[in-house]
Structure formats: structure tokens, C-alpha cells
Design a protein around this motif. Structure first.
Motif, PDB file in Angstrom:
ATOM      1  N   PRO A 109       6.966   6.130 -15.565  1.00 16.40           N
ATOM      2  CA  PRO A 109       7.816   7.126 -14.889  1.00 16.40           C
ATOM      3  C   PRO A 109       8.875   6.496 -13.979  1.00 16.40           C
ATOM      4  O   PRO A 109       9.957   7.066 -13.808  1.00 16.40           O
ATOM      5  CB  PRO A 109       6.816   7.955 -14.079  1.00 16.40           C
ATOM      6  N   ILE A 110       8.582   5.342 -13.399  1.00 11.16           N
ATOM      7  CA  ILE A 110       9.592   4.663 -12.582  1.00 11.16           C
ATOM      8  C   ILE A 110      10.612   3.977 -13.477  1.00 11.16           C
ATOM      9  O   ILE A 110      11.823   4.054 -13.240  1.00 11.16           O
ATOM     10  CB  ILE A 110       8.926   3.650 -11.629  1.00 11.16           C
ATOM     11  N   GLY A 168       0.790  -1.209   0.000  1.00  9.86           N
ATOM     12  CA  GLY A 168       0.000   0.000   0.000  1.00  9.86           C
ATOM     13  C   GLY A 168       0.828   1.267   0.000  1.00  9.86           C
ATOM     14  O   GLY A 168       2.043   1.259   0.194  1.00  9.86           O
ATOM     15  N   ILE A 169       0.156   2.374  -0.170  1.00  9.16           N
ATOM     16  CA  ILE A 169       0.828   3.663  -0.250  1.00  9.16           C
ATOM     17  C   ILE A 169       1.444   4.061   1.085  1.00  9.16           C
ATOM     18  O   ILE A 169       2.438   4.785   1.129  1.00  9.16           O
ATOM     19  CB  ILE A 169      -0.184   4.741  -0.729  1.00  9.16           C
ATOM     20  N   ASP A 170       0.880   3.541   2.198  1.00  9.13           N
ATOM     21  CA  ASP A 170       1.414   3.896   3.512  1.00  9.13           C
ATOM     22  C   ASP A 170       2.838   3.383   3.699  1.00  9.13           C
ATOM     23  O   ASP A 170       3.635   3.998   4.412  1.00  9.13           O
ATOM     24  CB  ASP A 170       0.519   3.327   4.619  1.00  9.13           C
ATOM     25  N   VAL A 171       3.159   2.243   3.081  1.00  8.90           N
ATOM     26  CA  VAL A 171       4.514   1.706   3.189  1.00  8.90           C
ATOM     27  C   VAL A 171       5.510   2.674   2.566  1.00  8.90           C
ATOM     28  O   VAL A 171       6.591   2.932   3.096  1.00  8.90           O
ATOM     29  CB  VAL A 171       4.599   0.327   2.502  1.00  8.90           C
ATOM     30  N   LEU A 215       2.999  -3.610  -6.134  1.00 10.80           N
ATOM     31  CA  LEU A 215       2.572  -2.315  -5.599  1.00 10.80           C
ATOM     32  C   LEU A 215       1.350  -1.798  -6.352  1.00 10.80           C
ATOM     33  O   LEU A 215       1.267  -1.925  -7.579  1.00 10.80           O
ATOM     34  CB  LEU A 215       3.699  -1.293  -5.710  1.00 10.80           C
ATOM     35  N   THR A 216       0.439  -1.200  -5.619  1.00 10.29           N
ATOM     36  CA  THR A 216      -0.721  -0.586  -6.261  1.00 10.29           C
ATOM     37  C   THR A 216      -0.269   0.608  -7.097  1.00 10.29           C
ATOM     38  O   THR A 216       0.837   1.134  -6.922  1.00 10.29           O
ATOM     39  CB  THR A 216      -1.730  -0.131  -5.208  1.00 10.29           C
ATOM     40  N   SER A 217      -1.119   1.041  -7.993  1.00  7.35           N
ATOM     41  CA  SER A 217      -0.766   2.180  -8.849  1.00  7.35           C
ATOM     42  C   SER A 217      -0.542   3.436  -8.023  1.00  7.35           C
ATOM     43  O   SER A 217       0.368   4.242  -8.320  1.00  7.35           O
ATOM     44  CB  SER A 217      -1.862   2.416  -9.889  1.00  7.35           C
ATOM     45  N   ASP A 218      -1.350   3.621  -6.969  1.00  9.49           N
ATOM     46  CA  ASP A 218      -1.150   4.783  -6.094  1.00  9.49           C
ATOM     47  C   ASP A 218       0.192   4.706  -5.376  1.00  9.49           C
ATOM     48  O   ASP A 218       0.901   5.719  -5.230  1.00  9.49           O
ATOM     49  CB  ASP A 218      -2.282   4.877  -5.072  1.00  9.49           C
ATOM     50  N   ALA A 219       0.554   3.507  -4.922  1.00  9.85           N
ATOM     51  CA  ALA A 219       1.832   3.334  -4.237  1.00  9.85           C
ATOM     52  C   ALA A 219       2.994   3.565  -5.187  1.00  9.85           C
ATOM     53  O   ALA A 219       4.017   4.148  -4.805  1.00  9.85           O
ATOM     54  CB  ALA A 219       1.911   1.939  -3.624  1.00  9.85           C
ATOM     55  N   GLN A 220       2.860   3.136  -6.427  1.00 11.71           N
ATOM     56  CA  GLN A 220       3.923   3.374  -7.398  1.00 11.71           C
ATOM     57  C   GLN A 220       4.067   4.867  -7.691  1.00 11.71           C
ATOM     58  O   GLN A 220       5.190   5.363  -7.861  1.00 11.71           O
ATOM     59  CB  GLN A 220       3.648   2.604  -8.690  1.00 11.71           C
TER      60      GLN A 220
END
Length: 325
Positions: free
Chosen positions: A155-156, A89-92, A121-126
Motif C-alpha cells: 500500500p505504501i 516504532g508506531i509512536d514516531v 519500520l515495523t509493519s504496524d508503523a508502516q
């Protein structure tokens, strides 16, 4: 894998860790990749890295070897390893990765964050990870590991040097198996090595686990011990099942399938995997091979969608038998 990780430390150890390479020079099977990584380390000019490829081919090992060569004995304090499939998740990204990137580092230009299975990883986390890579570019290097680079946002990818790890060559796996067996004082036959190479399918972890498991049995490690301990069917058994179906003898093909599922203990996915791997090795003409692969692909899709494995495999054999009439 390692060419130098030797020494008698007892068979109670897990061999995939005991024989994990500690330097890039010890990694075998990826000479071109290793050469480029060594040049980065030598010049102290490590970019963000993206390693893609199947399991057990050296992605994590190469990442840890880089950390050891950059930091020496301090590598554990300057190397953060996270598994994105567990913490996706994005929190990580916002918490653990940023906290590590912010902390001080004694005497080194940068610290390394290794994110395994980054394609989970979710798209938000990426997206958050992309911003973190920009924010801490001066003091942090990221190494991302994934099975499928297409699952990583562009982008990554554009911020990383991309390395694609293929399955290890049969010669590299076989040579390493012999080296480990000699170091452990294990007698392994040529047929046993060939069986381990076949069962591993380019995955060094699978090869070493199979060798260690087979070594617990009495006598030499031969092909019978390997196929039994790894729940892998002999290629000739798979071939016999397919040939009976293509000859129109569905009853005989179904009996062979029952032997594989019941006696050998294979799962439906294992049978499909071996069918796909061995399709072009069978003594079949091109048309028969194409028909087989078409049916294998359809059956694999249905099984992954939750259909009954035995029923779908029997349907595959039935379809091949009907086409033969």
C-alpha cells in the motif's frame, strides 16, 4: 556527487559533507533519475517518492537537493529528516511525523518528510504511515529511502513514485575522486584511483572517506596507501588464496587467509564480500566459479547466523581443496 561543490575550506572538514551536491544537477551517476526528479520540481508537482538502493549512491543527497530547490533558503524549516532504524516504532509516526505534517508552512504548497531506512519500520508503523500519507496528502510529501523496497508494504509502494538507485559506475566514482583530489591539492596515482574505486564498490561515501584518510599519509595517494587505510585486500591476494584451494593445497590457502585476517586486518565478512565481488574476475573456469559461489553463499549464511568467522572460512577453503582431489 557534486560537480560544483568546490573551494578550499580546510582538510578538517568531512569531505562527504563538504562535497555533497546541493542541487539535482550536481548529482552524477543517475542521469535518468535526476531528469525525472527535476521535471517534478520544475512543475511543482512532487508526488510521494520511494528511493531504494545500496548505501552511498545518492538517495539522501537527492532528497536534500529536492528540498533545497523547492524551498531555497527555507528548506531546513520545511524538511523533516528521520532515521527509521533509530526511531522505528508506531509512536514516531503518530507523534513526530503527524506533528510536523499538521504545523503551518509559510507560503508553500506542501512540506517534505524524509524517512531514511524506511525498511526498518515495523509493519504496524508502516500501516500507520500509510494512513498518515492519506490524511495529510494535501500539504505533505513523503520521501522514503530504503535498501530493499521489498520490505516496504505494497500500500505504501503503490502511493509512491519508485526510483531504484544502483551502485555508481566505476567511471563516475573515479572521475569524482580525481576532481576532489585536484580541488584539495592531493597527488593521487592512477593505481590509487583504481584502488579507491575497487574498495568503494559503487559507494561514493566510502570512496571519499578512503581518499580523505589516505591523504593524511605522507606522499602520493597510491594503491598501497589505499588498501592499507581501507582494510581492503588486493584482488590478486584473494585470487591467490582461492586458486591454492582449488589446486588442492589447503595449507597454502589457509596461510593466505591467515595473512588477510591477521596482517591486513580484514574481518570474515570483508573476505566473503571480496570473494563474491571478484569471483567472475578470477582466472577460473565456469565450473570452479560455480563451486566457489556455492561455498561462499553457504559460508556467508553461517557467519550471519553467528558462527565463528575464521572456522567457517577455513571450512570453505577445505571444501574447495577436497573437491580438487
Amino acid at each position: 556527487m557534486s560537480e560544483s561543490a568546490t573551494g578550499a575550506a580546510g582538510r578538517d572538514e568531512i569531505w562527504i559533507e563538504k562535497y555533497r551536491p546541493e542541487t539535482l544537477a550536481d548529482v552524477v551517476g543517475h542521469e535518468n533519475i535526476v531528469g525525472r526528479l527535476e521535471s517534478y520540481v520544475a512543475q511543482n508537482d512532487l508526488p510521494h517518492l520511494l528511493f531504494s538502493g545500496p548505501a552511498g549512491v545518492g538517495k539522501t543527497t537527492s532528497s536534500m537537493a529536492i528540498a533545497r530547490e523547492v524551498y531555497g533558503d527555507d528548506w531546513r524549516e520545511n524538511f523533516l529528516e528521520l532515521n527509521a532504524s533509530d526511531e522505528r516504532g508506531i509512536d514516531v509516526v503518530r507523534d513526530r511525523i503527524k506533528d510536523f505534517a499538521r504545523t503551518s508552512f509559510g507560503g508553500y504548497d506542501y512540506r517534505i518528510i524524509f524517512l531514511d531506512e524506511a525498511d526498518a519500520l515495523t509493519s504496524d508503523a508502516q500501516s500507520a504511515l500509510r494512513r498518515t500519507m492519506e490524511q495529510f496528502a494535501n500539504n505533505t510529501r513523503f520521501i522514503l529511502s530504503c535498501n530493499y523496497s521489498s520490505q516496504i508494504i505494497d500500500p505504501i509502494q503503490s502511493r509512491c513514485a519508485v526510483f531504484r538507485f544502483g551502485p555508481l559506475a566505476e567511471e563516475a566514482v573515479g572521475e569524482y575522486i580525481r576532481r576532489v583530489a585536484e580541488n584539495e591539492g592531493i597527488e593521487v596515482t592512477d593505481d590509487g584511483v583504481d584502488a579507491l574505486v575497487y574498495a568503494a564498490d559503487g559507494d561514493m561515501r566510502k570512496a571519499l572517506n578512503g581518499l580523505q584518510a589516505a591523504a593524511t599519509m605522507e606522499g602520493a595517494v597510491d594503491d598501497e596507501a589505499v588498501y592499507g587505510i581501507t582494510a581492503t585486500a588486493r584482488p590478486e591476494e584473494i585470487e591467490a588464496m582461492v586458486e591454492r584451494a582449488l589446486d588442492g593445497d589447503f595449507t597454502a590457502a589457509r596461510a593466505k587467509l591467515d595473512d588477510l585476517l591477521t596482517d591486513a586486518g580484514l574481518g570474515g565478512g570483508d573476505v566473503i564480500d571480496q570473494l563474491h565481488r571478484s569471483a567472475w574476475d578470477f582466472d577460473l573456469d565456469d565450473a570452479a566459479t560455480v563451486r566457489l559461489l556455492e561455498r561462499v553463499g553457504e559460508t556467508d549464511y553461517r557467519i550471519t547466523q553467528g558462527a565463528n568467522e575464521r572456522l567457517q572460512l577455513e571450512a570453505l577453503l577445505a571444501a574447495l581443496a577436497l573437491e580438487a582431489e
